[in-house]
Write a protein that holds these residues in place. Structure first.
Motif, PDB file in Angstrom:
ATOM      1  N   GLU A 213     -59.331  12.077  83.906  1.00  0.00           N
ATOM      2  CA  GLU A 213     -58.949  11.684  82.553  1.00  0.00           C
ATOM      3  C   GLU A 213     -58.485  10.233  82.561  1.00  0.00           C
ATOM      4  O   GLU A 213     -57.826   9.780  83.491  1.00  0.00           O
ATOM      5  N   ASN A 214     -58.831   9.530  81.499  1.00  0.00           N
ATOM      6  CA  ASN A 214     -58.396   8.143  81.322  1.00  0.00           C
ATOM      7  C   ASN A 214     -57.660   8.026  80.002  1.00  0.00           C
ATOM      8  O   ASN A 214     -58.177   8.445  78.955  1.00  0.00           O
ATOM      9  N   ASP A 215     -56.448   7.462  80.039  1.00  0.00           N
ATOM     10  CA  ASP A 215     -55.698   7.299  78.803  1.00  0.00           C
ATOM     11  C   ASP A 215     -56.057   5.964  78.153  1.00  0.00           C
ATOM     12  O   ASP A 215     -56.765   5.144  78.745  1.00  0.00           O
TER      13      ASP A 215
ATOM     14  N   GLU B 285     -55.813   6.170  85.093  1.00  0.00           N
ATOM     15  CA  GLU B 285     -56.646   7.305  85.472  1.00  0.00           C
ATOM     16  C   GLU B 285     -55.810   8.395  86.126  1.00  0.00           C
ATOM     17  O   GLU B 285     -54.900   8.113  86.897  1.00  0.00           O
ATOM     18  N   SER B 286     -56.109   9.641  85.794  1.00  0.00           N
ATOM     19  CA  SER B 286     -55.461  10.776  86.449  1.00  0.00           C
ATOM     20  C   SER B 286     -56.526  11.783  86.867  1.00  0.00           C
ATOM     21  O   SER B 286     -57.514  11.988  86.154  1.00  0.00           O
TER      22      SER B 286
ATOM     23  N   HIS C 215     -59.090   7.798  96.935  1.00  0.00           N
ATOM     24  CA  HIS C 215     -59.806   7.241  95.787  1.00  0.00           C
ATOM     25  C   HIS C 215     -58.834   6.649  94.768  1.00  0.00           C
ATOM     26  O   HIS C 215     -59.028   5.525  94.281  1.00  0.00           O
ATOM     27  N   ALA C 216     -57.783   7.400  94.443  1.00  0.00           N
ATOM     28  CA  ALA C 216     -56.817   6.941  93.445  1.00  0.00           C
ATOM     29  C   ALA C 216     -56.111   5.669  93.889  1.00  0.00           C
ATOM     30  O   ALA C 216     -55.870   4.763  93.092  1.00  0.00           O
ATOM     31  N   ALA C 217     -55.773   5.596  95.167  1.00  0.00           N
ATOM     32  CA  ALA C 217     -55.064   4.416  95.683  1.00  0.00           C
ATOM     33  C   ALA C 217     -55.920   3.167  95.604  1.00  0.00           C
ATOM     34  O   ALA C 217     -55.411   2.060  95.390  1.00  0.00           O
TER      35      ALA C 217
ATOM     36  N   ALA D 283     -51.876   0.529  89.406  1.00  0.00           N
ATOM     37  CA  ALA D 283     -50.435   0.787  89.440  1.00  0.00           C
ATOM     38  C   ALA D 283     -49.883   0.546  90.836  1.00  0.00           C
ATOM     39  O   ALA D 283     -50.607   0.500  91.826  1.00  0.00           O
ATOM     40  N   SER D 284     -48.568   0.404  90.908  1.00  0.00           N
ATOM     41  CA  SER D 284     -47.908   0.112  92.180  1.00  0.00           C
ATOM     42  C   SER D 284     -47.656   1.364  93.005  1.00  0.00           C
ATOM     43  O   SER D 284     -47.274   1.268  94.163  1.00  0.00           O
TER      44      SER D 284
END
Length: 203
Positions: A150-152, A157-158, A73-75, A80-81
């Motif tokens: 969490e979203n900064d 996203e983390s 999901h994160a990928a 980000a790279s």
């Protein structure tokens, strides 16, 4: 994965509790996620210094499946790279917890893929992104864990997850699995392997 979730939710499939080494577990996750990050570098670490225990008693395969799906999901959603996965164990209120974080690594991981064809791939990536989050979250919840996102302010996203575990035992030398070749031919003749998959690129 979906079949496993249905079995757990209906109580028809008990957890397979085994004792395993956290650091060896991390190395296996690196192998499992290598083909799920779309070419993005994914650094996976175990926080050795701060880990309360090294050997964990839990359902190893389902935890791995949950983490791999969350990484997937994160990928697919992160601009980000690269990605970073950090695992550690902590002791809270007399019990042990496996904690993890999956976050962007846009600062120190160099980009290895071109964005020239991003328009052709982003739609395909978004299509399956939600599935990884849903499956990973469901697997952890079935085992009593939790997942938070969490979203900064910068839009990064983390993913944070926790799961209560028990301290495992150090495996004896007799119980360690020895790696061996799964496909071979004593006669020296070439071995033919049939690969079947719905997606051509997977084959």
């Amino acid at each position: 994965d979906l079949v496993e979730i249905c079995r757990l939710q209906t109580g028809r499939n008990k957890l397979n509790m085994t004792s395993f080494d956290l650091f060896a577990f991390v190395r296996d996750i690196e192998i499992m996620t290598a083909q799920r990050t779309g070419g993005k570098p994914c650094r996976i670490n175990a926080d050795v210094k701060d880990s309360a225990i090294r050997y964990i008693l839990a359902d190893r395969e389902r935890i791995m499946s949950a983490i791999v799906n969350l990484v997937d999901h994160a990928a697919k959603t992160s601009p980000a790279s690269g990605l970073c996965v950090m695992l550690s164990t902590v002791r809270e209120e007399g019990c042990y917890r496996l904690t993890g974080e999956i976050s962007d690594r846009s600062d120190d991981v160099p980009a290895t893929t071109s964005r020239a064809n991003a328009g052709q791939t982003e739609a395909k990536e978004r299509k399956g992104a939600r599935h990884g989050l849903v499956i990973g979250r469901a697997l952890l919840r079935c085992m009593g864990g939790s997942v938070e996102i969490e979203n900064d302010p910068g839009g990064n996203e983390s993913i944070h997850f926790t799961l209560d575990v028990k301290e495992g035992s150090v495996p004896s030398a007799e119980t360690k699995v020895s790696h061996r070749s799964l496909i071979g031919s004593d006669s020296g003749e070439p071995v033919r392997v049939l690969v079947v998959d719905d997606a051509v690129e997977n084959c």
